[in-house]
Design a protein around this motif. Structure first.
Motif, PDB file in Angstrom:
ATOM      1  N   LYS A  50     -53.136 -62.829 -13.368  1.00  0.00           N
ATOM      2  CA  LYS A  50     -52.625 -61.762 -12.496  1.00  0.00           C
ATOM      3  C   LYS A  50     -52.598 -60.433 -13.227  1.00  0.00           C
ATOM      4  N   GLU A  51     -52.170 -60.445 -14.490  1.00  0.00           N
ATOM      5  CA  GLU A  51     -52.139 -59.215 -15.288  1.00  0.00           C
ATOM      6  C   GLU A  51     -53.539 -58.631 -15.450  1.00  0.00           C
ATOM      7  N   VAL A  53     -56.231 -59.148 -13.562  1.00  0.00           N
ATOM      8  CA  VAL A  53     -56.744 -58.673 -12.279  1.00  0.00           C
ATOM      9  C   VAL A  53     -56.111 -57.323 -11.930  1.00  0.00           C
ATOM     10  N   ASN A  54     -54.827 -57.174 -12.163  1.00  0.00           N
ATOM     11  CA  ASN A  54     -54.161 -55.889 -11.903  1.00  0.00           C
ATOM     12  C   ASN A  54     -54.722 -54.782 -12.778  1.00  0.00           C
ATOM     13  N   GLU A  55     -55.027 -55.087 -14.042  1.00  0.00           N
ATOM     14  CA  GLU A  55     -55.623 -54.096 -14.944  1.00  0.00           C
ATOM     15  C   GLU A  55     -57.001 -53.665 -14.464  1.00  0.00           C
ATOM     16  N   MET A  57     -58.217 -53.961 -11.328  1.00  0.00           N
ATOM     17  CA  MET A  57     -58.297 -53.614  -9.911  1.00  0.00           C
ATOM     18  C   MET A  57     -58.729 -52.162  -9.727  1.00  0.00           C
ATOM     19  N   LEU A  80     -55.633 -65.903  -5.882  1.00  0.00           N
ATOM     20  CA  LEU A  80     -55.693 -64.441  -5.793  1.00  0.00           C
ATOM     21  C   LEU A  80     -56.778 -63.926  -4.857  1.00  0.00           C
TER      22      LEU A  80
END
Length: 138
Positions: A50-51, A53-55, A57, A80
């Motif tokens: 998740k971290e 993917v957020n970075e 995105m 996700l």
């Protein structure tokens, strides 16, 4: 331009990245890897995923390539998948190279990328035999 995240058991994702650097250089924008270590549980991997993917995105989203259908990297990535996150299982060098070669200049067709990966999987003995048959016909 969609971001790319390679996920795998052990060092496969890093190895694919290393091979890619021979063709595209080491400084690839919006490109990263995440490996499931042998001492890492699914939940911990999921949080790190998740971290990442957020970075990564961006407006065009993220494409995740997993090493194995049904494995922890794939299963956690599947949680996700949505409007801005795509997932392809069974990553190989051919499909990553195709995406890197086209992502800046065209709309990405996920099915095409998967097909490129599948097309690169051949039984060399059959391929060579077909080539010999063609040469014999000449």
């Amino acid at each position: 331009m969609q971001s790319i995240l390679l996920v795998s058991h052990g060092g496969m994702a890093a190895g694919v990245r290393d091979s890619i650097s021979m063709f595209f250089g080491k400084d690839l924008a919006q490109f990263d890897t995440l490996s499931l270590a042998s001492d890492m549980g699914a939940d911990e991997f999921g949080e790190k995923l998740k971290e990442k993917v957020n970075e990564l995105m961006c407006d065009d989203g993220v494409i995740i390539f997993a090493d194995l259908l049904g494995g922890t990297p794939f299963n956690q990535s599947a949680l996700l998948v949505g409007d801005k996150v795509d997932l392809i299982a069974g990553m190989n060098l051919a499909m990553i190279m195709e995406l890197l070669a086209t992502r800046e200049y065209s709309v990405i067709d996920i099915d095409h990328i998967a097909a490129v990966g599948q097309h690169g999987i051949v039984n060399a003995k059959n391929l060579l035999a077909a080539t010999e048959d063609t040469e014999d016909d000449d």
